[in-house]
Scaffold this motif. Structure first.
Motif, PDB file in Angstrom:
ATOM      1  N   MET A  19     -36.014 -83.899  52.655  1.00  0.00           N
ATOM      2  CA  MET A  19     -34.928 -84.052  53.624  1.00  0.00           C
ATOM      3  C   MET A  19     -33.608 -83.431  53.171  1.00  0.00           C
ATOM      4  SD  MET A  19     -35.785 -88.021  54.608  1.00  0.00           S
ATOM      5  CE  MET A  19     -34.268 -88.250  55.531  1.00  0.00           C
ATOM      6  N   ALA A  20     -33.506 -83.040  51.912  1.00  0.00           N
ATOM      7  CA  ALA A  20     -32.232 -82.548  51.381  1.00  0.00           C
ATOM      8  C   ALA A  20     -32.400 -81.178  50.752  1.00  0.00           C
ATOM      9  CB  ALA A  20     -31.672 -83.525  50.352  1.00  0.00           C
ATOM     10  N   LYS A  21     -31.361 -80.360  50.866  1.00  0.00           N
ATOM     11  CA  LYS A  21     -31.289 -79.066  50.196  1.00  0.00           C
ATOM     12  C   LYS A  21     -30.001 -79.027  49.393  1.00  0.00           C
ATOM     13  CE  LYS A  21     -34.754 -76.222  51.408  1.00  0.00           C
ATOM     14  NZ  LYS A  21     -35.544 -75.440  50.442  1.00  0.00           N
ATOM     15  N   VAL A  22     -30.119 -79.356  48.121  1.00  0.00           N
ATOM     16  CA  VAL A  22     -28.970 -79.386  47.216  1.00  0.00           C
ATOM     17  C   VAL A  22     -29.326 -78.536  45.998  1.00  0.00           C
ATOM     18  CG1 VAL A  22     -27.297 -80.869  46.037  1.00  0.00           C
ATOM     19  CG2 VAL A  22     -28.556 -81.746  48.012  1.00  0.00           C
ATOM     20  N   TYR A  23     -28.401 -77.750  45.524  1.00  0.00           N
ATOM     21  CA  TYR A  23     -28.667 -76.817  44.432  1.00  0.00           C
ATOM     22  C   TYR A  23     -29.325 -77.531  43.246  1.00  0.00           C
ATOM     23  CZ  TYR A  23     -27.931 -73.128  41.011  1.00  0.00           C
ATOM     24  OH  TYR A  23     -28.116 -72.165  40.065  1.00  0.00           O
ATOM     25  N   PRO A  24     -30.423 -77.014  42.676  1.00  0.00           N
ATOM     26  CA  PRO A  24     -30.951 -75.659  42.838  1.00  0.00           C
ATOM     27  C   PRO A  24     -31.916 -75.462  44.002  1.00  0.00           C
ATOM     28  CG  PRO A  24     -32.184 -76.790  41.150  1.00  0.00           C
ATOM     29  CD  PRO A  24     -31.105 -77.743  41.584  1.00  0.00           C
ATOM     30  N   ASN A  25     -32.084 -76.478  44.864  1.00  0.00           N
ATOM     31  CA  ASN A  25     -32.976 -76.342  46.012  1.00  0.00           C
ATOM     32  C   ASN A  25     -32.290 -75.724  47.215  1.00  0.00           C
ATOM     33  OD1 ASN A  25     -34.580 -77.836  44.308  1.00  0.00           O
ATOM     34  ND2 ASN A  25     -34.148 -79.771  45.322  1.00  0.00           N
ATOM     35  N   GLY A  26     -30.981 -75.569  47.157  1.00  0.00           N
ATOM     36  CA  GLY A  26     -30.213 -75.015  48.256  1.00  0.00           C
ATOM     37  C   GLY A  26     -28.852 -74.590  47.743  1.00  0.00           C
ATOM     38  N   LYS A  27     -27.953 -74.251  48.663  1.00  0.00           N
ATOM     39  CA  LYS A  27     -26.635 -73.756  48.266  1.00  0.00           C
ATOM     40  C   LYS A  27     -25.621 -74.877  48.042  1.00  0.00           C
ATOM     41  CE  LYS A  27     -27.255 -69.467  50.889  1.00  0.00           C
ATOM     42  NZ  LYS A  27     -27.402 -68.583  49.721  1.00  0.00           N
ATOM     43  N   ALA A  28     -25.838 -76.045  48.634  1.00  0.00           N
ATOM     44  CA  ALA A  28     -24.857 -77.128  48.595  1.00  0.00           C
ATOM     45  C   ALA A  28     -24.862 -77.845  47.256  1.00  0.00           C
ATOM     46  CB  ALA A  28     -25.138 -78.118  49.717  1.00  0.00           C
ATOM     47  N   ASP A  29     -23.776 -78.574  46.970  1.00  0.00           N
ATOM     48  CA  ASP A  29     -23.759 -79.452  45.801  1.00  0.00           C
ATOM     49  C   ASP A  29     -23.760 -80.903  46.268  1.00  0.00           C
ATOM     50  OD1 ASP A  29     -21.134 -80.187  46.463  1.00  0.00           O
ATOM     51  OD2 ASP A  29     -20.212 -78.948  44.913  1.00  0.00           O
ATOM     52  N   VAL A  30     -23.683 -81.841  45.324  1.00  0.00           N
ATOM     53  CA  VAL A  30     -23.815 -83.248  45.710  1.00  0.00           C
ATOM     54  C   VAL A  30     -22.630 -83.742  46.532  1.00  0.00           C
ATOM     55  CG1 VAL A  30     -25.360 -83.870  43.823  1.00  0.00           C
ATOM     56  CG2 VAL A  30     -22.888 -84.049  43.493  1.00  0.00           C
ATOM     57  N   ASN A  31     -21.476 -83.110  46.373  1.00  0.00           N
ATOM     58  CA  ASN A  31     -20.344 -83.491  47.220  1.00  0.00           C
ATOM     59  C   ASN A  31     -20.621 -83.136  48.680  1.00  0.00           C
ATOM     60  OD1 ASN A  31     -18.525 -84.535  45.175  1.00  0.00           O
ATOM     61  ND2 ASN A  31     -18.308 -82.426  44.468  1.00  0.00           N
ATOM     62  N   HIS A  32     -21.250 -81.972  48.895  1.00  0.00           N
ATOM     63  CA  HIS A  32     -21.631 -81.603  50.262  1.00  0.00           C
ATOM     64  C   HIS A  32     -22.707 -82.547  50.789  1.00  0.00           C
ATOM     65  CE1 HIS A  32     -20.366 -77.443  48.671  1.00  0.00           C
ATOM     66  NE2 HIS A  32     -19.404 -77.871  49.459  1.00  0.00           N
ATOM     67  N   PHE A  33     -23.667 -82.886  49.948  1.00  0.00           N
ATOM     68  CA  PHE A  33     -24.717 -83.838  50.332  1.00  0.00           C
ATOM     69  C   PHE A  33     -24.102 -85.174  50.754  1.00  0.00           C
ATOM     70  CE2 PHE A  33     -27.331 -87.413  48.694  1.00  0.00           C
ATOM     71  CZ  PHE A  33     -28.413 -87.319  49.553  1.00  0.00           C
TER      72      PHE A  33
ATOM     73  N   ALA B 213     -19.862 -93.278  37.536  1.00  0.00           N
ATOM     74  CA  ALA B 213     -18.515 -92.698  37.456  1.00  0.00           C
ATOM     75  C   ALA B 213     -18.250 -91.700  38.567  1.00  0.00           C
ATOM     76  CB  ALA B 213     -18.311 -92.020  36.101  1.00  0.00           C
ATOM     77  N   GLY B 214     -19.308 -91.125  39.145  1.00  0.00           N
ATOM     78  CA  GLY B 214     -19.144 -90.183  40.242  1.00  0.00           C
ATOM     79  C   GLY B 214     -19.092 -88.732  39.805  1.00  0.00           C
ATOM     80  N   PRO B 215     -19.319 -87.810  40.752  1.00  0.00           N
ATOM     81  CA  PRO B 215     -19.349 -86.384  40.435  1.00  0.00           C
ATOM     82  C   PRO B 215     -17.952 -85.770  40.391  1.00  0.00           C
ATOM     83  CG  PRO B 215     -19.842 -86.692  42.748  1.00  0.00           C
ATOM     84  CD  PRO B 215     -19.678 -88.075  42.167  1.00  0.00           C
ATOM     85  N   MET B 216     -17.820 -84.702  39.612  1.00  0.00           N
ATOM     86  CA  MET B 216     -16.570 -83.944  39.646  1.00  0.00           C
ATOM     87  C   MET B 216     -16.427 -83.272  41.011  1.00  0.00           C
ATOM     88  SD  MET B 216     -17.373 -80.531  37.319  1.00  0.00           S
ATOM     89  CE  MET B 216     -17.949 -81.443  35.886  1.00  0.00           C
ATOM     90  N   THR B 217     -15.226 -82.892  41.346  1.00  0.00           N
ATOM     91  CA  THR B 217     -15.004 -82.179  42.607  1.00  0.00           C
ATOM     92  C   THR B 217     -15.672 -80.812  42.531  1.00  0.00           C
ATOM     93  OG1 THR B 217     -12.887 -81.371  41.771  1.00  0.00           O
ATOM     94  CG2 THR B 217     -12.852 -83.391  43.093  1.00  0.00           C
ATOM     95  N   SER B 218     -15.903 -80.204  43.666  1.00  0.00           N
ATOM     96  CA  SER B 218     -16.639 -78.944  43.720  1.00  0.00           C
ATOM     97  C   SER B 218     -15.841 -77.801  43.109  1.00  0.00           C
ATOM     98  CB  SER B 218     -17.000 -78.595  45.166  1.00  0.00           C
ATOM     99  OG  SER B 218     -17.816 -79.602  45.718  1.00  0.00           O
ATOM    100  N   GLY B 219     -16.534 -76.963  42.338  1.00  0.00           N
ATOM    101  CA  GLY B 219     -15.931 -75.766  41.768  1.00  0.00           C
ATOM    102  C   GLY B 219     -16.417 -74.542  42.511  1.00  0.00           C
ATOM    103  N   ILE B 220     -16.675 -73.455  41.779  1.00  0.00           N
ATOM    104  CA  ILE B 220     -17.185 -72.256  42.435  1.00  0.00           C
ATOM    105  C   ILE B 220     -18.573 -72.526  42.990  1.00  0.00           C
ATOM    106  CG2 ILE B 220     -15.842 -70.720  40.954  1.00  0.00           C
ATOM    107  CD1 ILE B 220     -18.481 -70.082  39.482  1.00  0.00           C
ATOM    108  N   SER B 221     -19.022 -71.678  43.899  1.00  0.00           N
ATOM    109  CA  SER B 221     -20.322 -71.898  44.519  1.00  0.00           C
ATOM    110  C   SER B 221     -21.438 -71.748  43.493  1.00  0.00           C
ATOM    111  CB  SER B 221     -20.541 -70.901  45.661  1.00  0.00           C
ATOM    112  OG  SER B 221     -20.802 -69.614  45.148  1.00  0.00           O
ATOM    113  N   ASN B 222     -22.513 -72.473  43.732  1.00  0.00           N
ATOM    114  CA  ASN B 222     -23.654 -72.391  42.827  1.00  0.00           C
ATOM    115  C   ASN B 222     -24.292 -71.004  42.842  1.00  0.00           C
ATOM    116  OD1 ASN B 222     -23.869 -75.134  41.706  1.00  0.00           O
ATOM    117  ND2 ASN B 222     -24.118 -75.736  43.837  1.00  0.00           N
ATOM    118  N   ASP B 223     -24.269 -70.345  44.006  1.00  0.00           N
ATOM    119  CA  ASP B 223     -24.798 -68.982  44.076  1.00  0.00           C
ATOM    120  C   ASP B 223     -24.014 -68.046  43.163  1.00  0.00           C
ATOM    121  OD1 ASP B 223     -26.870 -69.518  45.762  1.00  0.00           O
ATOM    122  OD2 ASP B 223     -25.959 -68.623  47.543  1.00  0.00           O
ATOM    123  N   ALA B 224     -22.680 -68.193  43.184  1.00  0.00           N
ATOM    124  CA  ALA B 224     -21.844 -67.333  42.346  1.00  0.00           C
ATOM    125  C   ALA B 224     -22.108 -67.591  40.871  1.00  0.00           C
ATOM    126  CB  ALA B 224     -20.372 -67.561  42.677  1.00  0.00           C
TER     127      ALA B 224
END
Length: 620
Positions: free
Chosen positions: A338-352, A183-194
């Protein structure tokens, strides 16, 4: 894409899996061959059976099903509108049915499977049903397909236990072609850090419930998968790298023209894969030892969910393939992160996905000889066909080559310039048993902890001790009696904020448990899935307050510094787990707890017929 020699470690691990599995795999494939029939299965049903199967259809589809010339496609769906990830599946069946008719097939909604949300049940009694729901989903899939009228299957599911359960169930009908439809991911919300910061502030009592709820609502804000890289999104990567999605399907947002076009294309494609056509591709031929190894490699390369050290074992067993954590460890040693996606990084899957996503990942791994490219897939081509991304041109679905270079090196990097030379998951061994740890989000300075143990029998006890201010010191939290047989092995994700606060304050802290920490395992070193579990006599039950425990994620060690004679003389602690027997439906899962296998055996609640009683961990 030029042919590149496969890395020798990958070749060796694959070969030992093949040898280890040979008798069981041969028996499985023989059963699948016996289940195959020329023509449509329903042509062999009695008239009464067949009449029941199409009674509710309209006249045109009923006539097609009577004649048994067109394939009938089963839709098995995990739709419900409480789960954001599965709410979009509501309108998929109509898209599929229309596309199937255009392709010369009929699609029938064969059955639904349960779908629960770990995000809703975290820390609640219902979380103790979560892991077992996977096997219930597998059995529900079998019920949906048991009518024996279908020529192919589309599996609609996304989240944590749902995709593994659907695949396990479908593999017992592996003579049928199967495509997974996400079905796919929801669009990005607030940052994972926040989001993480607000959670810590709440744990410290510095913000109230209103502020916390608003932060969570801004993060989990619409239809689609949660955007962090937990088990749900690891599932989607897995289905793609194992060749069970259409290329590039994993991370297209729901309710977009491209998402709907991919759903329709899956129906059209599956119609051409049945035994009625010329390109018959049953699931049993696609999910082989190479596909399983590719899935493990994908987990390492992306820092995927620790839950798959359990699920992949169970999936492989359903296909007659035996894997263990040694296989994970040996592959991790040669697969770069090869990837840094939260919780391994700041980005989410949409950024990936925007940085190049799964298409770039697959292309680069193949380029470096780090994947089996010569596998079967639902496209009819090898894995190089998945180094592509979908797009729409004048409303028509097309594919093009994935980006040749990462579009954001802070999120996605090539294998020869990776974030880490080895994978995000590691095996720990020692006198406390075998366990796994996710290191991709743990800073190097936190990967070795040697400190006194503080023993707890529940996550609530840890949280209470934190609130009383009793944990402001170096320590290893031993949270025991959290395995499959004790209480269904719930995720202990709510321990991350308090332990993270203590780590930030400069204390050396770690978690050791026979429970789970989920795909959201974060910055605190956590030795999880300790096997055997305490209720089954595992050595973790011998630990006492004050024992010095060493967790060394770099060396792959987990042990307690106690004199060997004293250690052997200790009686394992016992615990009253009767409180896990009732409430939230737990009483219905008594037999599941009683018969659950260990984590390294896939934590299955039933013994596959080819494996008998599921003995202790398989060795190489």
């Amino acid at each position: 894409m030029p042919n590149v020699e496969l890395h020798p470690v990958i070749a060796a691990v694959t070969e030992r899996i093949r040898k280890r599995s040979a008798p069981l795999r041969a028996a499985y494939l023989e059963r699948m061959r016996a289940a195959r029939h020329a023509g449509t299965v329903r042509s062999r049903l009695s008239c009464t059976n067949l009449a029941h199967a199409f009674a509710a259809f309209d006249a045109d589809d009923k006539q097609v099903l009577r004649q048994a010339r067109w394939p009938s496609i089963a839709i098995v769906s995990a739709y419900n509108d409480m789960l954001s990830a599965h709410q979009p599946l509501q309108h998929f069946p109509e898209i599929i049915k229309q596309a199937a008719r255009k392709a010369g097939a009929v699609a029938q909604f064969a059955g639904g499977v349960p779908a629960m949300c770990d995000g809703v049940t975290q820390g609640e009694a219902g979380m103790e049903l979560s892991l077992f729901s996977r096997d219930v989903i597998a059995m529900s899939t079998a019920v949906a397909l048991s009518h024996n009228t279908f020529d192919a299957v589309l599996c609609l599911g996304v989240c944590d236990k749902i995709v593994p359960g659907l695949l396990m169930g479908a593999l017992h009908f592996g003579h049928l072609p199967v495509i997974f439809v996400p079905a796919g991911p929801m669009t990005s919300g607030i940052s994972n850090d926040a989001k993480a910061k607000t959670r810590q502030l709440y744990a410290e009592g510095k913000v109230g419930r209103d502020e916390l709820l608003e932060s969570e609502a801004q993060s989990y804000h619409g239809p689609g998968t949660c955007t962090f890289y937990g088990t749900a999104n690891s599932n989607q990567m897995l289905m793609e790298i194992m060749g069970l999605h259409l290329p590039g399907s994993a991370f297209i947002n729901p309710y977009t023209p491209l998402r709907d076009a991919l759903t329709a294309a899956a129906a059209e494609r599956i119609a051409g894969l049945t035994a009625l056509g010329t390109d018959y591709r049953p699931l049993c031929d696609i999910v082989d030892e190479r596909a399983i190894v590719n899935g493990i490699i994908g987990l390492h390369a992306t820092g995927g969910s620790t839950n798959h050290t359990i699920h992949m074992v169970a999936i492989a067993r359903a296909a007659g393939i035996l894997i263990n954590w040694d296989d994970f460890a040996d592959l991790s040693a040669v697969i770069p992160l090869m990837a840094k996606v939260y919780p391994n990084g700041k980005a989410d899957v949409n950024h990936f996905h925007a940085a190049g996503g799964v298409g770039y990942l697959i292309a680069n791994l193949l380029e470096h000889g780090l994947l089996h490219g010569d596998v079967q897939t639902v496209t009819g081509h090898g894995l190089a066909h998945y180094a592509r991304e979908p797009y729409l041109e004048n409303g028509a679905l097309q594919w093009r080559a994935a980006p040749a270079a990462s579009l954001d090196a802070t999120v996605l990097r090539p294998a020869d310039d990776a974030f880490s030379a080895d994978g995000g998951l590691r095996l720990l061994t020692g006198n406390l048993g075998r366990s796994v740890i996710k290191v991709s989000a743990v800073k190097p300075e936190h990967r070795i902890v040697e400190a006194p143990a503080i023993v707890f029998d529940s996550q609530e006890a840890v949280q209470a001790a934190f609130k009383r201010g009793e944990l402001k010191r170096d320590f290893v939290a031993v949270v025991r009696f959290q395995g499959p047989r004790a209480n269904g092995m719930p995720e202990l994700h709510k321990l991350t904020p308090p332990l993270g606060i203590l780590q930030d304050e400069g204390f050396k802290v770690a978690l050791v448990t026979d429970g789970r920490m989920s795909g959201a395992s974060g910055k605190v070193p956590a030795a999880i899935h300790v096997t055997p579990e305490c209720l089954a006599g595992g050595p973790l039950a011998r630990v006492r307050d004050g024992d010095i425990i060493r967790l060394d994620a770099d060396a792959g060690e987990l042990f307690v510094r106690v004199d060997e004679a004293q250690w052997q003389a200790r009686e394992p602690a016992t615990a009253d787990v009767s409180g896990n027997d009732h409430g939230s439906g737990r009483e219905l899962f008594f037999n599941a707890r009683a018969h659950a296998a260990g984590a390294e055996q896939g934590a299955q609640i039933y013994a596959p017929y080819e494996l008998g009683a599921l003995p202790s961990p398989v060795t190489a």
